[in-house]
Scaffold this motif. Structure first.
Motif, PDB file in Angstrom:
ATOM      1  N   SER A 261      -7.765  44.636  48.888  1.00 26.00           N
ATOM      2  CA  SER A 261      -7.225  43.675  49.851  1.00 26.00           C
ATOM      3  C   SER A 261      -5.722  43.524  49.661  1.00 26.00           C
ATOM      4  CB  SER A 261      -7.907  42.324  49.684  1.00 26.00           C
ATOM      5  OG  SER A 261      -7.520  41.743  48.476  1.00 26.00           O
TER       6      SER A 261
ATOM      7  N   GLN B 200      -2.254  41.010  50.729  1.00 24.20           N
ATOM      8  CA  GLN B 200      -1.925  39.661  51.148  1.00 24.20           C
ATOM      9  C   GLN B 200      -0.462  39.571  51.519  1.00 24.20           C
ATOM     10  OE1 GLN B 200      -2.635  36.669  48.210  1.00 24.20           O
ATOM     11  NE2 GLN B 200      -2.673  35.027  49.710  1.00 24.20           N
TER      12      GLN B 200
ATOM     13  N   GLN C  98       2.842  37.871  51.939  1.00 25.39           N
ATOM     14  CA  GLN C  98       3.433  36.681  51.313  1.00 25.39           C
ATOM     15  C   GLN C  98       4.900  36.589  51.701  1.00 25.39           C
ATOM     16  OE1 GLN C  98       2.910  37.582  47.132  1.00 25.39           O
ATOM     17  NE2 GLN C  98       0.943  36.512  47.037  1.00 25.39           N
TER      18      GLN C  98
ATOM     19  N   ASP D 260       3.538  42.569  51.941  1.00 24.82           N
ATOM     20  CA  ASP D 260       2.352  42.571  51.090  1.00 24.82           C
ATOM     21  C   ASP D 260       2.732  42.260  49.647  1.00 24.82           C
ATOM     22  OD1 ASP D 260       0.602  43.167  53.091  1.00 24.82           O
ATOM     23  OD2 ASP D 260       0.411  45.290  52.594  1.00 24.82           O
ATOM     24  N   GLU D 261       2.083  41.253  49.066  1.00 30.37           N
ATOM     25  CA  GLU D 261       2.311  40.881  47.656  1.00 30.37           C
ATOM     26  C   GLU D 261       3.801  40.731  47.364  1.00 30.37           C
ATOM     27  OE1 GLU D 261      -0.368  40.305  45.908  1.00 30.37           O
ATOM     28  OE2 GLU D 261      -1.913  41.390  47.000  1.00 30.37           O
TER      29      GLU D 261
END
Ligand code: RTP
Ligand code: MG
Length: 138
Positions: free
Chosen positions: A2, A4, A6, A82-83
């Protein structure tokens, strides 16, 4: 795996502005694929420095750090991807430029434990707090 998306708060500290390294540093974040959600030149006062570094205000190293971050213009930015929190910390490198790995911003461009060019939020919770502090309208 997955992923995320941010947002994270990044500062190009006064040494980055003084040394003419804002473009060099920004290009590294952009080349990685992070996008710019906010970007602004600022001159901060002691109160803003204290609010940003609330976790450090009682530390021995804080008075010279406050002096440094208020010593000239800096660039505040919100980067997204992402991240993004962890990715920016990895690109920045270890706190002490003398020990930071080559290939990182601090490892390539800083020889100092204080004048280390960049700040990146250290967790998603810190990022939320810092983005609200620096860019309340975002
Ligand atoms: P930052 O918050 O700026 O992204 O840096 P960091 O997480 O890698 O380091 P942190 O421990 O949060 O320290 C904040 C900033 O304080 C200065 N510093 N000086 N012993 C010292 O003289 C000392 N230690 C830290 C650095 O500018 C560091 O980035
Ligand atoms: Mg920190």
């Amino acid at each position: 795996m997955s992923t995320q998306t941010q947002r994270t708060l990044v500062l190009f500290k006064p040494d980055a502005v003084r040394r003419g390294l804002v473009g060099e540093i920004l290009s590294r974040f952009e080349a990685k694929g992070l996008s710019i959600a906010a970007l602004e030149l600022r001159q901060i006062d002691a109160a803003q420095a204290d609010a940003h570094y609330a976790e450090h205000v009682e530390r021995d190293f804080y008075p010279p750090l406050r002096e440094f971050v208020t010593s000239g213009a800096l660039v505040a930015a919100v980067l997204e991807g992402d991240e993004a929190v962890e990715v920016v910390r990895a690109i920045n490198g270890a706190t002490d430029g003398r020990k930071a790995a080559p290939g990182t911003i601090r490892g390539d461009l800083s020889l100092s434990n204080r004048e280390n060019l960049v700040h990146g939020s250290d967790s998603p919770e810190s990022a939320s707090r810092e983005i609200a502090l620096w860019f309340p309208n975002l």
